[in-house]
Scaffold this motif. Structure first.
Motif, mmCIF file in Angstrom:
data_model
loop_
_atom_site.group_PDB
_atom_site.id
_atom_site.type_symbol
_atom_site.label_atom_id
_atom_site.label_comp_id
_atom_site.label_asym_id
_atom_site.label_seq_id
_atom_site.Cartn_x
_atom_site.Cartn_y
_atom_site.Cartn_z
ATOM 1 N N SER A 244 51.056 46.915 43.139
ATOM 2 C CA SER A 244 50.319 47.096 41.883
ATOM 3 C C SER A 244 50.503 48.493 41.311
ATOM 4 C CB SER A 244 48.822 46.844 42.117
ATOM 5 O OG SER A 244 48.075 47.134 40.960
ATOM 6 N N GLU A 245 50.406 48.558 39.979
ATOM 7 C CA GLU A 245 50.417 49.845 39.296
ATOM 8 C C GLU A 245 49.052 50.534 39.377
ATOM 9 O OE1 GLU A 245 53.036 51.440 37.832
ATOM 10 O OE2 GLU A 245 54.228 49.834 38.748
ATOM 11 N N GLU A 246 48.000 49.759 39.678
ATOM 12 C CA GLU A 246 46.658 50.329 39.809
ATOM 13 C C GLU A 246 46.512 51.001 41.170
ATOM 14 O OE1 GLU A 246 44.194 50.589 37.723
ATOM 15 O OE2 GLU A 246 45.024 49.383 36.079
ATOM 16 N N PRO A 247 46.052 52.238 41.206
ATOM 17 C CA PRO A 247 45.902 52.909 42.500
ATOM 18 C C PRO A 247 44.751 52.312 43.305
ATOM 19 C CG PRO A 247 45.009 54.279 40.741
ATOM 20 C CD PRO A 247 45.685 53.123 40.073
ATOM 21 N N PRO A 248 44.900 52.268 44.619
ATOM 22 C CA PRO A 248 43.805 51.773 45.457
ATOM 23 C C PRO A 248 42.673 52.799 45.533
ATOM 24 C CG PRO A 248 45.557 52.609 46.839
ATOM 25 C CD PRO A 248 46.063 52.683 45.421
ATOM 26 N N VAL A 249 41.484 52.313 45.806
ATOM 27 C CA VAL A 249 40.316 53.180 46.018
ATOM 28 C C VAL A 249 39.583 52.665 47.252
ATOM 29 C CG1 VAL A 249 38.119 53.995 45.081
ATOM 30 C CG2 VAL A 249 40.065 53.645 43.541
ATOM 31 N N PHE A 250 39.214 53.559 48.146
ATOM 32 C CA PHE A 250 38.366 53.183 49.272
ATOM 33 C C PHE A 250 36.976 53.713 48.957
ATOM 34 C CE2 PHE A 250 36.464 53.069 53.408
ATOM 35 C CZ PHE A 250 37.105 52.034 54.073
ATOM 36 N N LEU A 251 36.079 52.805 48.593
ATOM 37 C CA LEU A 251 34.727 53.181 48.167
ATOM 38 C C LEU A 251 33.798 53.204 49.372
ATOM 39 C CD1 LEU A 251 32.800 53.783 45.787
ATOM 40 C CD2 LEU A 251 32.440 51.315 45.583
ATOM 41 N N GLU A 252 33.050 54.284 49.480
ATOM 42 C CA GLU A 252 32.166 54.481 50.623
ATOM 43 C C GLU A 252 30.776 54.875 50.115
ATOM 44 O OE1 GLU A 252 32.241 57.558 54.390
ATOM 45 O OE2 GLU A 252 34.161 56.754 53.656
ATOM 46 N N LEU A 253 29.766 54.084 50.468
ATOM 47 C CA LEU A 253 28.391 54.334 50.042
ATOM 48 C C LEU A 253 27.529 54.627 51.266
ATOM 49 C CD1 LEU A 253 27.954 51.300 47.595
ATOM 50 C CD2 LEU A 253 28.844 53.571 47.054
ATOM 51 N N HIS A 254 26.749 55.699 51.205
ATOM 52 C CA HIS A 254 25.852 56.054 52.306
ATOM 53 C C HIS A 254 24.420 56.060 51.788
ATOM 54 C CE1 HIS A 254 28.858 57.709 55.332
ATOM 55 N NE2 HIS A 254 29.601 57.517 54.243
ATOM 56 N N TYR A 255 23.624 55.122 52.300
ATOM 57 C CA TYR A 255 22.195 55.097 51.964
ATOM 58 C C TYR A 255 21.413 55.520 53.200
ATOM 59 C CZ TYR A 255 17.485 53.234 51.402
ATOM 60 O OH TYR A 255 16.111 53.094 51.368
ATOM 61 N N LEU A 320 31.210 49.861 52.805
ATOM 62 C CA LEU A 320 32.631 50.183 52.656
ATOM 63 C C LEU A 320 33.315 49.101 51.843
ATOM 64 C CD1 LEU A 320 33.472 51.204 56.359
ATOM 65 C CD2 LEU A 320 32.668 52.681 54.502
ATOM 66 N N ALA A 321 34.139 49.528 50.878
ATOM 67 C CA ALA A 321 34.844 48.570 50.032
ATOM 68 C C ALA A 321 36.271 49.048 49.781
ATOM 69 C CB ALA A 321 34.113 48.381 48.706
ATOM 70 N N PRO A 322 37.244 48.488 50.506
ATOM 71 C CA PRO A 322 38.645 48.790 50.208
ATOM 72 C C PRO A 322 39.064 48.028 48.951
ATOM 73 C CG PRO A 322 38.494 47.235 52.030
ATOM 74 C CD PRO A 322 37.090 47.586 51.653
ATOM 75 N N LEU A 323 39.362 48.756 47.866
ATOM 76 C CA LEU A 323 39.597 48.161 46.552
ATOM 77 C C LEU A 323 41.060 48.309 46.145
ATOM 78 C CD1 LEU A 323 36.496 49.861 44.889
ATOM 79 C CD2 LEU A 323 36.665 47.417 45.404
ATOM 80 N N CYS A 324 41.684 47.202 45.781
ATOM 81 C CA CYS A 324 43.045 47.244 45.267
ATOM 82 C C CYS A 324 43.383 45.907 44.625
ATOM 83 C CB CYS A 324 44.056 47.579 46.365
ATOM 84 S SG CYS A 324 44.298 46.274 47.592
ATOM 85 N N GLU A 325 44.541 45.839 43.991
ATOM 86 C CA GLU A 325 45.084 44.584 43.489
ATOM 87 C C GLU A 325 46.191 44.109 44.419
ATOM 88 O OE1 GLU A 325 44.548 45.050 38.634
ATOM 89 O OE2 GLU A 325 46.499 45.471 39.559
ATOM 90 N N ASN A 326 46.396 42.791 44.464
ATOM 91 C CA ASN A 326 47.507 42.204 45.219
ATOM 92 C C ASN A 326 48.473 41.605 44.211
ATOM 93 O OD1 ASN A 326 49.092 41.218 47.319
ATOM 94 N ND2 ASN A 326 47.904 39.331 47.513
ATOM 95 N N MET A 327 49.550 42.330 43.940
ATOM 96 C CA MET A 327 50.477 41.949 42.868
ATOM 97 C C MET A 327 51.915 41.893 43.370
ATOM 98 S SD MET A 327 48.633 41.564 40.113
ATOM 99 C CE MET A 327 49.670 41.842 38.676
ATOM 100 N N PRO A 328 52.766 41.069 42.721
ATOM 101 C CA PRO A 328 54.191 41.046 43.071
ATOM 102 C C PRO A 328 54.967 42.076 42.252
ATOM 103 C CG PRO A 328 53.708 39.286 41.517
ATOM 104 C CD PRO A 328 52.408 40.025 41.739
ATOM 105 N N SER A 329 55.852 42.777 42.901
ATOM 106 C CA SER A 329 56.728 43.715 42.195
ATOM 107 C C SER A 329 57.841 44.105 43.149
ATOM 108 C CB SER A 329 55.963 44.965 41.747
ATOM 109 O OG SER A 329 55.726 45.832 42.839
ATOM 110 N N GLY A 330 58.736 44.976 42.678
ATOM 111 C CA GLY A 330 59.811 45.442 43.544
ATOM 112 C C GLY A 330 59.324 46.267 44.714
ATOM 113 N N LYS A 331 58.079 46.761 44.619
ATOM 114 C CA LYS A 331 57.503 47.568 45.697
ATOM 115 C C LYS A 331 56.619 46.746 46.634
ATOM 116 C CE LYS A 331 57.312 51.768 42.831
ATOM 117 N NZ LYS A 331 56.409 52.806 42.263
#
Length: 508
Positions: A244-255, A320-331
């Motif tokens: 994906s062209e969208e960068p991944p984000v690892f979201l972390e919340l501490h309550y 914890l939320a590992p955030l990304c898209e799963n897309m087809p591309s040359g990469k």
């Protein structure tokens, strides 16, 4: 209106509506509940009986002559009964003695209230009544949940939007329970909002920003970048995001809600694929648009942390939320590639559409670094789960009887059920028998027991004695199965996760 005119021609409370109908939106509506009697007739709730007394029994009179006994989930509208409430909806609550039903594994009384109140509130919304008072129906929390869940619709991108209805509790019922129910429902509605929104509006970055806007002062937010993910050696997660062209984000919340800041936290981990094309193992185009909600695990987990903070639960929670898209591309990762997870295990990726377990593998490994009391991960993981249970319940795979009991107990209260599934070594052998690596991301017999082999795969990244995997693929969306949710993404099982976290404060 026509029904009342036919039955009671010339009565003042029938004619009055014709002169005030266009001004209903400026006035208040009222939703009242009635229980079924074993024979004919109705049993009014406390609030309904009080209202009936204030209008000299007119409500009882109308209910008697307007048709047969009002059944569970059905409703009737009356106009002009009271100066303060030009429109009154009466809703059927079923039998007053309804309660926990072992065969159905839920509290039928609470579910009846949610369904009935949502019906009444939607009637008011259709009439464009903006202010509605709601009967607590003997369980103000359930009534509030039914009202807020029933009124929600995702119309942010439409020119014509539904009327925004403000609800409040009618009478002197349990105001604390009502307020709690609204917070529970708002949490689920937040998850619904995230899941329903188009993938170009809720990218990994946008998802993290939305959650950050919703959190309270007691929640610390970390939006981890791709560079951080690489430092953590989360090769499985990175392999999914690569296409994906969208960068991944690892979201972390501490309550931090526990009085003892050193209390081991509850770890909630949610799969956050903001759009799942399948990658190189491309999905069929039909219904692919629904894969905007493949981050339902992350949505419910983050919404649960937001809700726990709003309720000020005395418990420490890390989301914890590992955030990304799963897309087809040359990469993009190719079938047959081998990647290395954070815990050092190698994974042969034979199907890039089995990506959720890859991002969760690294998140679960990372979760252990916090020495948690328990880990619960949530994911729209497998179509096989939908085949197995449909939308009736969330499938739970767990290595802990204690954890299962807590989740099951919470689900009875919320009506958003869970059902225990097997974690046999039979399934583990199917993912550890890999030609090129330690593990294969699909089972040896790919179509057999798919939900179970996916859970077995995740178990390879867990060493904690209290871990549960919730597969929510079957409950991701709602058609008409849950009457107090409109058609669309469901936000399930957010309320069950919140109730589960609340229960931990009482059960140690």
């Amino acid at each position: 209106m026509l029904l009342l005119r036919r039955i009671l021609p010339g009565r003042n409370y029938c004619r009055r509506f014709s002169t005030s109908q266009s001004h209903l939106s400026d006035r208040k509506g009222l939703v009242l509940g009635v229980f079924e009697k074993d024979g004919e007739g109705h049993h009014l709730t406390e609030a309904a009986a009080g209202f009936d007394q204030s209008i000299s029994g007119k409500l009882s009179e109308l209910l008697k002559i307007s048709g047969p006994s009002l059944k569970k989930g059905k409703s009737r509208l009356f106009y002009g009964l009271h100066e303060d409430f030009p429109c009154v909806a009466v809703v059927g609550l079923g039998k007053a003695e309804s309660g926990f039903c072992g065969a159905e594994n839920l509290d039928a009384g609470k579910e009846n209230i949610r369904a009935a109140v949502s019906t009444g509130c939607r009637l008011m919304q259709d009439l464009e009544v903006k202010r509605v008072e709601v009967d607590g129906c003997g369980d103000a929390q359930s009534a509030a949940e039914g009202a807020a869940l029933g009124l929600f619709s995702y119309d942010q991108l439409k020119s014509k939007k539904k009327t925004q209805v403000t609800t409040r509790l009618h009478g002197s019922a349990d105001a604390t329970g009502w307020a709690k129910g609204l917070v529970y429902a708002q949490g689920q509605n937040l998850a619904r909002l995230l899941m329903e929104a188009p993938a170009n509006h809720v990218t990994p970055t946008a998802f993290a920003d939305i959650i950050e806007e919703k959190i309270s002062a007691k929640v610390t937010v970390h939006k981890r970048s791709k560079a951080w993910i690489e430092e953590q050696q989360m090769g499985a997660f990175l392999s999914v995001s690569r296409g994906s062209e969208e960068p991944p984000v690892f979201l972390e919340l501490h309550y931090r809600g526990a009085p003892d800041s050193a209390q081991p936290p509850l770890l909630l981990v949610g799969k956050g694929i903001t759009f799942d094309s399948g990658g190189i193992s491309l999905k069929p185009s039909q219904s692919m648009d629904a894969m905007r909600a493949d981050m339902g695990g992350a949505a419910t987990v983050c919404a649960s942390v937001v809700t726990a903070a709003a309720l000020q639960l005395p418990v420490n929670i890390i989301g914890l939320a590992p955030l990304c898209e799963n897309m087809p591309s040359g990469k993009a990762t190719k079938p047959g590639d081998v990647v290395i997870a954070k815990n050092g295990k190698t994974i042969q990726v034979d199907n890039t559409d089995a990506e959720g377990r890859l991002v969760l593998a690294d998140a679960l490994s990372y979760a252990h670094t916090f020495n948690p009391r328990a880990i619960v991960n949530v994911a729209t993981l497998t179509g096989a789960m939908d085949v197995a249970l449909g939308s009736a319940a969330t499938g739970v795979f767990t290595n802990s009887d204690w954890l299962w009991e807590q989740l099951q107990k919470a689900s009875v209260v919320t009506g958003d059920r869970v059902w225990r599934m097997p974690l046999f070594q039979h399934y583990t052998r199917q993912v550890t028998d890999s030609q090129l690596a330690d593990l294969n991301n699909i089972g040896k017999y790919s179509r057999s027991g798919g939900a179970c082999t996916a859970a077995a795969f995740l178990r390879e990244f867990v060493t904690l004695p209290h871990w549960a995997h919730l597969d929510i693929a079957g409950v991701m969306s709602n058609k008409d199965e849950v009457p107090y949710l409109r058609k669309g993404m469901s936000g399930r099982p957010t309320r069950t996760l919140v109730e589960f976290a609340a229960g931990l404060t009482q059960n140690g």
